[in-house]
Design a protein around this motif. Structure first.
Motif, PDB file in Angstrom:
ATOM      1  N   ARG A 116       5.102 -22.321 -50.801  1.00  0.00           N
ATOM      2  CA  ARG A 116       3.910 -21.492 -50.999  1.00  0.00           C
ATOM      3  C   ARG A 116       3.258 -21.726 -52.350  1.00  0.00           C
ATOM      4  O   ARG A 116       2.056 -21.485 -52.515  1.00  0.00           O
ATOM      5  CB  ARG A 116       4.275 -20.012 -50.872  1.00  0.00           C
ATOM      6  CG  ARG A 116       4.951 -19.643 -49.578  1.00  0.00           C
ATOM      7  CD  ARG A 116       5.273 -18.159 -49.543  1.00  0.00           C
ATOM      8  NE  ARG A 116       4.080 -17.361 -49.281  1.00  0.00           N
ATOM      9  CZ  ARG A 116       3.929 -16.097 -49.662  1.00  0.00           C
ATOM     10  NH1 ARG A 116       4.892 -15.509 -50.376  1.00  0.00           N
ATOM     11  NH2 ARG A 116       2.835 -15.435 -49.381  1.00  0.00           N
ATOM     12  N   ALA A 117       4.042 -22.128 -53.335  1.00  0.00           N
ATOM     13  CA  ALA A 117       3.516 -22.407 -54.671  1.00  0.00           C
ATOM     14  C   ALA A 117       4.399 -23.473 -55.303  1.00  0.00           C
ATOM     15  O   ALA A 117       5.620 -23.470 -55.125  1.00  0.00           O
ATOM     16  CB  ALA A 117       3.492 -21.144 -55.529  1.00  0.00           C
ATOM     17  N   CYS A 155       0.003 -16.134 -57.815  1.00  0.00           N
ATOM     18  CA  CYS A 155       1.271 -16.467 -57.180  1.00  0.00           C
ATOM     19  C   CYS A 155       1.546 -15.508 -56.051  1.00  0.00           C
ATOM     20  O   CYS A 155       1.193 -14.328 -56.125  1.00  0.00           O
ATOM     21  CB  CYS A 155       2.413 -16.444 -58.194  1.00  0.00           C
ATOM     22  SG  CYS A 155       3.938 -17.154 -57.565  1.00  0.00           S
ATOM     23  N   HIS A 197      12.704 -17.917 -53.848  1.00  0.00           N
ATOM     24  CA  HIS A 197      11.346 -17.360 -53.778  1.00  0.00           C
ATOM     25  C   HIS A 197      11.108 -16.207 -54.747  1.00  0.00           C
ATOM     26  O   HIS A 197      10.230 -16.253 -55.605  1.00  0.00           O
ATOM     27  CB  HIS A 197      11.053 -16.905 -52.344  1.00  0.00           C
ATOM     28  CG  HIS A 197       9.667 -16.347 -52.168  1.00  0.00           C
ATOM     29  ND1 HIS A 197       9.336 -15.038 -52.479  1.00  0.00           N
ATOM     30  CD2 HIS A 197       8.510 -16.921 -51.727  1.00  0.00           C
ATOM     31  CE1 HIS A 197       8.060 -14.829 -52.238  1.00  0.00           C
ATOM     32  NE2 HIS A 197       7.536 -15.952 -51.778  1.00  0.00           N
ATOM     33  N   ASP A 227      -2.662 -23.966 -54.114  1.00  0.00           N
ATOM     34  CA  ASP A 227      -1.261 -23.544 -54.086  1.00  0.00           C
ATOM     35  C   ASP A 227      -0.444 -24.152 -55.220  1.00  0.00           C
ATOM     36  O   ASP A 227       0.764 -23.902 -55.318  1.00  0.00           O
ATOM     37  CB  ASP A 227      -0.605 -23.854 -52.742  1.00  0.00           C
ATOM     38  CG  ASP A 227      -1.028 -25.175 -52.123  1.00  0.00           C
ATOM     39  OD1 ASP A 227      -1.895 -25.857 -52.692  1.00  0.00           O
ATOM     40  OD2 ASP A 227      -0.497 -25.524 -51.051  1.00  0.00           O
ATOM     41  N   ILE A 253       9.148 -21.105 -53.284  1.00  0.00           N
ATOM     42  CA  ILE A 253       8.394 -21.397 -54.500  1.00  0.00           C
ATOM     43  C   ILE A 253       9.210 -22.410 -55.281  1.00  0.00           C
ATOM     44  O   ILE A 253      10.377 -22.166 -55.601  1.00  0.00           O
ATOM     45  CB  ILE A 253       8.121 -20.141 -55.341  1.00  0.00           C
ATOM     46  CG1 ILE A 253       7.276 -19.149 -54.548  1.00  0.00           C
ATOM     47  CG2 ILE A 253       7.413 -20.518 -56.651  1.00  0.00           C
ATOM     48  CD1 ILE A 253       7.023 -17.826 -55.262  1.00  0.00           C
ATOM     49  N   ALA A 261       8.361 -15.603 -57.797  1.00  0.00           N
ATOM     50  CA  ALA A 261       7.214 -14.760 -57.449  1.00  0.00           C
ATOM     51  C   ALA A 261       7.068 -13.627 -58.455  1.00  0.00           C
ATOM     52  O   ALA A 261       5.960 -13.313 -58.898  1.00  0.00           O
ATOM     53  CB  ALA A 261       7.380 -14.209 -56.034  1.00  0.00           C
TER      54      ALA A 261
END
Length: 311
Positions: A79-80, A304, A289, A109, A27, A293
């Motif tokens: 992932r984001a 998220c 990450h 995303d 992330i 998250a």
């Protein structure tokens, strides 16, 4: 070696990095997407080695079209990510927020990003952006040349503190100081809004220790790693090694950021720079990450990825 092959090899290395940590991906809380004509002006400024970049030679490594940039982040396994955008004059923030809302709709995303500027209607459009689903705000004190403690911003900070919406703020005096950069104006904001979820961009460079102090004092202050510890930054604003124990102790409030695409080195290098600090795999998992998250899931569990499973 062709450009495409180099990118593919780098993507493979990035994926191996987070794969070794047992993560589902990365992330990245500090990536730039903005209207193309605005981004091209930003790139043109970097090309001039102008005063806002400290007169440094700053080649843009990922000077690609918007779709290519988003696709590359996905290839890296991000992932984001965010669309950090910012105004430099009044009347610009609302228009940028409209663009960012549309970008978030067509880019699932991307964490819906918004921005602000000290002007009469700032509280109104900040409330509107939060209501429209903005998950993170960007404030650029250096480029905007405004005091974050400006009384016109006070109601907006209150809205964001109440909503629990994180704010990534470029408030340190690197790579070059601005009229209102540094820890003192930020300290005044936090004294009024201690629950503001502030993410200090670039670790607050070069006032690293002062911003560490604010994070130690306020539980909702976080720091992003953007450009910190890289060979490029260490060459002109090195992180004080004596402060590393304090930095390590804040491991649950350090977030991975890259400044993609506006970086003068490969994306992989930021990850390698963090790994060579020697703070361990658990720390890297949190920074790359899990901390982000947890932060964004707490703000809105639907926008998220959840933290990686332990073990």
């Amino acid at each position: 070696m062709s450009e495409q092959r180099k990118v593919s090899e780098e993507a493979g290395e990035v994926r191996r990095f987070w794969g070794r940590l047992g993560l589902p991906g990365l992330i990245d809380v500090h990536t730039h997407f903005m209207p193309e004509r605005v981004l091209h002006k930003v790139w043109a400024y970097f090309d001039t080695n102008g005063p806002l970049v400290g007169g440094l030679e700053w080649p843009i490594t990922y000077r690609k079209a918007e779709e290519e940039r988003a696709a590359l982040l996905r290839e890296f396994g991000v992932r984001a990510f965010t669309s950090m955008l910012y105004p430099h004059k009044p009347g610009m923030a609302g228009w940028l927020n409209g663009w960012a809302a549309d970008f978030a709709r067509r880019t699932p995303d991307c964490l819906h990003t918004a921005t602000l500027y000290p002007e009469p209607d700032v509280e109104t459009y900040v409330r509107e952006a939060v209501a429209a689903g903005a998950r993170v705000f960007k404030a650029h004190v250096q480029v905007g040349a405004y005091d974050p403690a400006d009384e016109r911003l006070d109601p907006a900070w209150g809205v964001l503190a109440e909503a629990g919406t994180p704010v990534v703020m470029h408030c340190g005096s690197g790579p070059a100081p601005g009229k209102h950069t540094g820890p003192e104006p930020v300290a005044r904001v936090l004294a009024r809004h201690p629950r503001l979820r502030l993410i200090v961009a670039h670790m607050g460079m070069p006032e690293y220790e002062e911003f560490l102090g604010l994070a130690e004092r306020y539980n909702e202050v976080r720091l992003d790693t953007t450009m910190a510890f890289t060979d490029f930054t260490e060459g002109f604003m090195p992180y004080p090694r004596a402060a590393l124990p304090r930095f390590a102790a804040l491991g649950d409030r350090i977030l991975f950021g890259s400044d993609f695409p506006n970086i003068p080195y490969p994306y992989l290098h930021q990850l390698q720079a963090l790994e060579r600090l020697g703070l361990g795999e658990e720390w890297l998992r949190a920074v790359c990450h899990d901390n982000a998250a947890a932060l964004f899931t707490a703000a809105d569990p639907h926008t998220c990825p959840s933290p990686a499973p332990s073990g």
